[in-house]
Design an enzyme around this catalytic site. Structure first.
Site, PDB file in Angstrom:
ATOM      1  N   ASP A   1      51.257  30.911 -11.992  1.00  0.00           N
ATOM      2  CA  ASP A   1      51.457  31.771 -11.332  1.00  0.00           C
ATOM      3  C   ASP A   1      50.826  32.571 -10.082  1.00  0.00           C
ATOM      4  O   ASP A   1      51.132  33.359  -9.760  1.00  0.00           O
ATOM      5  CB  ASP A   1      52.351  32.551 -12.230  1.00  0.00           C
ATOM      6  CG  ASP A   1      51.443  33.603 -12.848  1.00  0.00           C
ATOM      7  OD1 ASP A   1      49.821  33.527 -12.833  1.00  0.00           O
ATOM      8  OD2 ASP A   1      51.069  34.703 -13.275  1.00  0.00           O
ATOM      9  N   SER A   2      49.468  31.710 -10.347  1.00  0.00           N
ATOM     10  CA  SER A   2      48.876  32.123  -8.587  1.00  0.00           C
ATOM     11  C   SER A   2      48.646  32.159  -7.569  1.00  0.00           C
ATOM     12  O   SER A   2      48.474  32.498  -6.872  1.00  0.00           O
ATOM     13  CB  SER A   2      47.195  31.472  -9.608  1.00  0.00           C
ATOM     14  OG  SER A   2      47.221  29.678  -9.946  1.00  0.00           O
TER      15      SER A   2
ATOM     16  N   ASP B   1      53.717  27.438 -15.357  1.00  0.00           N
ATOM     17  CA  ASP B   1      53.356  28.685 -15.730  1.00  0.00           C
ATOM     18  C   ASP B   1      54.175  29.730 -16.167  1.00  0.00           C
ATOM     19  O   ASP B   1      54.807  29.945 -14.560  1.00  0.00           O
ATOM     20  CB  ASP B   1      52.773  29.448 -15.019  1.00  0.00           C
ATOM     21  CG  ASP B   1      51.307  30.614 -15.543  1.00  0.00           C
ATOM     22  OD1 ASP B   1      51.336  30.398 -16.714  1.00  0.00           O
ATOM     23  OD2 ASP B   1      50.634  30.686 -14.318  1.00  0.00           O
TER      24      ASP B   1
ATOM     25  N   LYS C   1      53.174  26.866 -20.112  1.00  0.00           N
ATOM     26  CA  LYS C   1      52.000  28.491 -19.951  1.00  0.00           C
ATOM     27  C   LYS C   1      52.326  29.674 -20.584  1.00  0.00           C
ATOM     28  O   LYS C   1      53.020  29.817 -19.594  1.00  0.00           O
ATOM     29  CB  LYS C   1      50.972  27.460 -19.024  1.00  0.00           C
ATOM     30  CG  LYS C   1      50.204  29.133 -19.828  1.00  0.00           C
ATOM     31  CD  LYS C   1      48.628  28.467 -18.584  1.00  0.00           C
ATOM     32  CE  LYS C   1      48.529  28.977 -17.520  1.00  0.00           C
ATOM     33  NZ  LYS C   1      48.522  30.562 -17.371  1.00  0.00           N
TER      34      LYS C   1
ATOM     35  N   GLU D   1      51.272  33.225 -21.351  1.00  0.00           N
ATOM     36  CA  GLU D   1      49.667  34.397 -21.811  1.00  0.00           C
ATOM     37  C   GLU D   1      50.387  34.981 -23.058  1.00  0.00           C
ATOM     38  O   GLU D   1      51.216  35.703 -23.645  1.00  0.00           O
ATOM     39  CB  GLU D   1      49.157  35.183 -20.351  1.00  0.00           C
ATOM     40  CG  GLU D   1      49.259  34.600 -19.063  1.00  0.00           C
ATOM     41  CD  GLU D   1      49.196  35.442 -17.963  1.00  0.00           C
ATOM     42  OE1 GLU D   1      48.493  36.947 -18.319  1.00  0.00           O
ATOM     43  OE2 GLU D   1      48.666  35.409 -17.021  1.00  0.00           O
TER      44      GLU D   1
ATOM     45  N   GLU E   1      40.415  32.104 -20.476  1.00  0.00           N
ATOM     46  CA  GLU E   1      39.441  32.723 -19.057  1.00  0.00           C
ATOM     47  C   GLU E   1      38.902  34.010 -19.430  1.00  0.00           C
ATOM     48  O   GLU E   1      39.009  34.580 -19.755  1.00  0.00           O
ATOM     49  CB  GLU E   1      41.642  33.276 -18.533  1.00  0.00           C
ATOM     50  CG  GLU E   1      40.356  33.644 -16.958  1.00  0.00           C
ATOM     51  CD  GLU E   1      41.665  33.794 -15.533  1.00  0.00           C
ATOM     52  OE1 GLU E   1      43.076  33.141 -16.119  1.00  0.00           O
ATOM     53  OE2 GLU E   1      41.668  34.285 -14.894  1.00  0.00           O
TER      54      GLU E   1
HETATM   55  O1  KIV Z   1      48.114  30.859 -12.809  1.00  0.00           O
HETATM   56  C1  KIV Z   1      46.652  30.176 -12.745  1.00  0.00           C
HETATM   57  O2  KIV Z   1      46.021  29.638 -12.405  1.00  0.00           O
HETATM   58  C2  KIV Z   1      46.454  30.411 -14.089  1.00  0.00           C
HETATM   59  C3  KIV Z   1      45.217  29.504 -13.896  1.00  0.00           C
HETATM   60  C4  KIV Z   1      43.549  30.253 -13.507  1.00  0.00           C
HETATM   61  C5  KIV Z   1      44.904  29.072 -15.831  1.00  0.00           C
HETATM   62  O3  KIV Z   1      46.851  31.098 -14.804  1.00  0.00           O
END
Ligand code: KIV
Length: 263
Positions: free
Chosen positions: A44-45, A83, A113, A115, A181
């Site tokens: 989600d980055s 994510d 993924k 959190e 992280e």
């Molecule tokens: O969103 C992302 O890119 C991440 C990684 C930095 C682990 O969660």
């Protein structure tokens, strides 16, 4: 056949490091996949890196699905991990299963993924029970930036025990791997030795079973800021700017297009 969750566990047993990079589009997915990375995380980055948001909070499920479809089209071997964005799983187990299921069905990704540690253990278990492989994410959790007031190092002092409890909870819930992280390297080492599932570090030192970085950070394309844990393996932002400057110059000087570019 792409890399599987079983391959992740086998790699940990054999002591082979696991490599993960982000991608948000077809072209980047092709580059990292053909270079041999084990997994592609559609993080989600993408909100900050590809969409220009100030953090990951505004990212929607539809945006993640749109980008993940493109990544899946570009990969041949790597596992693709989706994510789950903010509020696509925190609102209840039913929402989490429906949204993660939608991601799997519509994009062709292999895993999701989420959190959170102890607080998300029941959700992780429900997802795995529904047939959806889950990568956990503990330590610094960017979707909680407003609770913590920033992106500071986690797991120091009293918080150490909480991160250890999160690691155990995520493994017990059935996750196939966990991102650690921005925690101290020694804590990451302890967790890595304690868990059977692989730990994938970002800002968590060298003892993790694998490492993940944001592609645009490690090739120097994202230049807004550079966290200490990022190593730039190239300066593509600088190279691209120089190429654009050369194009502008040559067009203005009548040097481009030349005979060889004309019909
Ligand atoms: O969103 C992302 O890119 C991440 C990684 C930095 C682990 O969660």
């Amino acid at each position: 056949m792409s890399v599987t969750t079983a391959d992740f566990l086998e790699k940990k047993k054999r002591g082979e490091k696991i490599t993960v990079l982000t991608a948000y589009d077809y072209l980047t997915a092709k580059i990292v996949d053909s270079a041999g990375v084990d997994a592609i995380l559609v993080g989600d980055s993408l909100g900050m890196v590809a969409l220009g948001y100030k953090n990951t909070i505004p990212v929607t499920l539809e945006e993640m699905i749109h980008h993940t479809k493109a990544v899946v089209r570009g990969r041949k071997n790597a596992m693709v991990i989706f994510d789950m964005p903010f509020l696509s799983y925190q609102t209840g187990i039913r929402d989490a299963v429906l949204n993660a299921g939608k991601a799997l069905k519509e994009t062709g990704c292999d895993a999701v993924k989420i959190e959170g540690g102890v607080e998300q253990a029941e959700t992780i278990k429900a997802l795995v029970d529904a047939g959806i492989p889950v990568m956990g994410h503990i330590g610094l959790q960017p979707q909680s930036v407003n609770v913590y007031g920033g992106y500071k190092l986690r797991g120091k002092g009293k918080e150490r025990e909480k991160v250890i409890a999160d690691a155990k909870a995520v493994e017990e819930a059935g996750a196939f791997a966990v991102v650690l992280e921005k925690i101290p390297a020694e804590l990451a080492r302890e967790i890595t030795e304690m868990l059977k599932i692989p730990t994938i570090g970002i800002g968590a030192g060298k003892y993790c079973d694998g490492q993940v970085l944001v592609f645009h950070d490690m090739v120097g394309l994202f230049e807004d800021f550079k966290p200490r844990f990022v190593k730039r393996y190239a300066e593509l932002g600088k190279l691209a700017r120089e190429a654009v400057e050369a194009f502008i110059r040559e067009v203005r000087e009548g040097k481009f297009p030349g005979e060889e570019h004309s019909y």
